[in-house]
Design an enzyme around this catalytic site. Structure first.
Site, short mmCIF file in Angstrom:
data_model
loop_
_atom_site.label_atom_id
_atom_site.label_comp_id
_atom_site.label_asym_id
_atom_site.label_seq_id
_atom_site.Cartn_x
_atom_site.Cartn_y
_atom_site.Cartn_z
N HIS A 283 -66.31 4.88 21.58
CA HIS A 283 -67.75 5.19 21.65
C HIS A 283 -67.92 6.44 22.49
CE1 HIS A 283 -69.04 4.28 25.81
NE2 HIS A 283 -67.98 3.47 25.82
N CYS A 284 -69.04 7.11 22.33
CA CYS A 284 -69.49 8.24 23.15
C CYS A 284 -70.97 8.02 23.44
CB CYS A 284 -69.23 9.58 22.45
SG CYS A 284 -69.99 9.76 20.85
#
EC number: 3.1.3.48
Length: 502
Positions: free
Chosen positions: A405-406
């Site tokens: 994820h970011c």
């Protein structure tokens, strides 16, 4: 002798008389289709301009009906033109026979005016019957050269169904004259016994009851074999000698009929059962979809796959986590609820170990991240952590899961996930993988933090474009570009070496 005797008593008279007789016989048997027949001098003297009776009907040439016998069923039209005493030259006698002839002619013309078209019958049966009669007359008249009957007007013998009838208060009239113009053809076909008129009557009233329709059909089908042969002969003859006044549809060949006898009849119950079974059979027949065995197997496999879920990277098992649709179709996405359940230990029976990879920059990670997440924002660090020493599960039935994820899971997280899969494919033989299950957190940290703040450390959120971290943002981006350039250069060198090597 010719000078002392009566005129025309010599051989010349006989030869002339024979020529007249032959001319009359030729005109009688030729049956020309022309409606305008030139009249002989004898006819013109007897009847005047009305001798050409075929002009009245406008059809094929026709002759007067024989009305000689009213009581026995057949009558000759020459009764109304009573045979006058003709001399041997063919001229009328000037005695009292002229008055009788004129009276007969006037009465004959009166009958013709009453029904000009109906009196001149043109049915095929009448033609056949009249032809037989005329052949008999011609054969009997060959031996009688000098008799006065050779000068009689030509006679046409009518069919016995077309006899004249006498009304209570009027003269003799033809039964066809009692019909109107519309029913003229139907009347003639009725006397012939033709089924064409009966079929048209059935078509006019399609809403009859079943019982009445059966009675009518029985009456139509109860023809004897003899009547059928007569109808076939008459219909075939009508093709050659058809009147122009009849419609063209009657010139077509007759309909085929099946002889039905009175003794051989089906009961009403049998008919109803036959009709009901026939209707059920028609209802049962319908368009049905035909599916082959191969199609059934493929459909079953697709249904099983759709029910079980998508497969992992090496196509050996189904994904352990429930997936959802996302921005990139080649990647598998999971919801924040699934990640929260993973952190709480709800998948311990399937998963031996899981890794949450935070692909944000270091200042974003320090500003707030998910509990237990690893900060790996460069591909070099990612490959060094997972591929230098691959992690293998101790229990072969359990799995190792990696979630990327970011901030929004739109660019950095998907890029790192693809990079790990590419390096893993390069190190293994297809389709084997070290890490077959890779997921993307849908919505990133931005969507996870508001819902599960208690699962974040520290419980805060630092965006990438924060005012206090602009310099650090530029440094991280330049560093990533250098690493990306170096990685691409190494890939190109590897391709060149691979092409040069034998």
């Amino acid at each position: 002798m010719a000078e002392g005797g009566r005129p025309g008593s010599g051989p010349s008279f006989r030869s002339n008389h024979r020529k007249i007789l032959n001319l009359l016989l030729e005109r009688e048997t030729s049956f020309s289709m022309s409606s305008d027949r030139p009249g002989t001098p004898l006819k013109k003297k007897l009847f005047g301009d009305s001798a050409n009776l075929s002009i009245l009907s406008g059809g094929t040439p026709k002759r007067c009906l024989d009305l000689s016998n009213l009581s026995s069923g057949e009558m000759s039209a020459t009764q109304f033109t009573t045979s006058a005493d003709l001399d041997e030259t063919g001229h009328l006698d000037s005695t009292g026979s002229e008055e009788i002839q004129l009276a007969g002619m006037s009465y004959h013309q009166h009958l013709l005016k009453c029904s000009p078209a109906q009196l001149l019958c043109s049915t095929p049966n009448a033609l056949d019957h009249g032809r037989r009669k005329k052949d008999a007359i011609c054969s009997s008249s060959e031996n009688k050269e000098n008799e006065n009957n050779t000068s009689k007007p030509l006679e046409w013998w009518a069919h016995r169904n077309l006899l004249f009838q006498k009304r209570p208060g009027g003269p003799y009239m033809s039964p066809l004259s009692l019909l109107d113009n519309g029913n003229l053809v139907e009347g003639e076909m009725k006397h012939l016994g033709s089924p064409i008129t009966a079929v048209s009557k059935l078509d006019k009233n399609p809403e009859r009851g079943e019982d009445q329709a059966e009675e009518i059909s029985d009456e139509l089908m109860e023809f004897s074999l003899e009547d059928q042969e007569e109808a076939k002969v008459s219909l075939n003859t009508s093709c050659l000698y058809r009147s122009f006044s009849l419609p063209d549809s009657l010139n077509s060949p007759g309909l085929k009929q099946v002889v039905k006898f009175k003794d051989h009849t089906l009961p009403d119950k049998v008919k109803k059962k036959y009709c009901s079974s026939h209707e059920e059979l028609r209802k049962g027949l319908g368009v049905k979809k035909m599916v082959s065995l191969c199609n059934i197997n493929m459909i079953q496999m697709l249904e099983e796959d759709s029910n079980q879920g998508p497969l992992i990277g090496d196509f050996s098992k189904v994904c352990a986590l429930p997936t959802v649709s996302g921005r990139h179709q080649d990647l598998k996405y999971v919801n924040p609820e699934t990640v929260a359940a993973l952190l709480s230990g709800k998948f311990q029976g399937l998963i031996e170990k899981f890794y949450i990879i935070d692909c944000r920059y270091p200042y974003e990670y320090l500003g707030g991240h998910i509990q237990g997440a690893l900060n790996l924002y460069s591909q070099e660090e990612l490959c060094n952590f997972f591929l230098k020493k691959p992690i293998i599960p101790l229990d072969t039935q359990k799995r190792i899961i990696v979630v990327f994820h970011c901030e929004f899971s739109s660019e950095r997280g998907p890029r790192m996930c693809r990079s790990l899969r590419e390096e893993d494919r390069a190190l293994n033989q297809y389709p084997a993988l070290y890490y077959p299950e890779l997921y993307i957190l849908k919505g990133g940290y931005r969507d996870f933090f508001p819902e599960y703040m208690e699962l974040c450390e520290p419980q805060s959120y630092c965006p990438m474009h924060h005012q206090d971290h602009k310099a650090e943002l530029l440094r991280c981006r330049s560093q990533n570009k250098a690493w990306e350039g170096e990685r691409q250069l190494q890939e190109q060198i590897a391709l060149l070496v691979k092409d040069v090597s034998p």
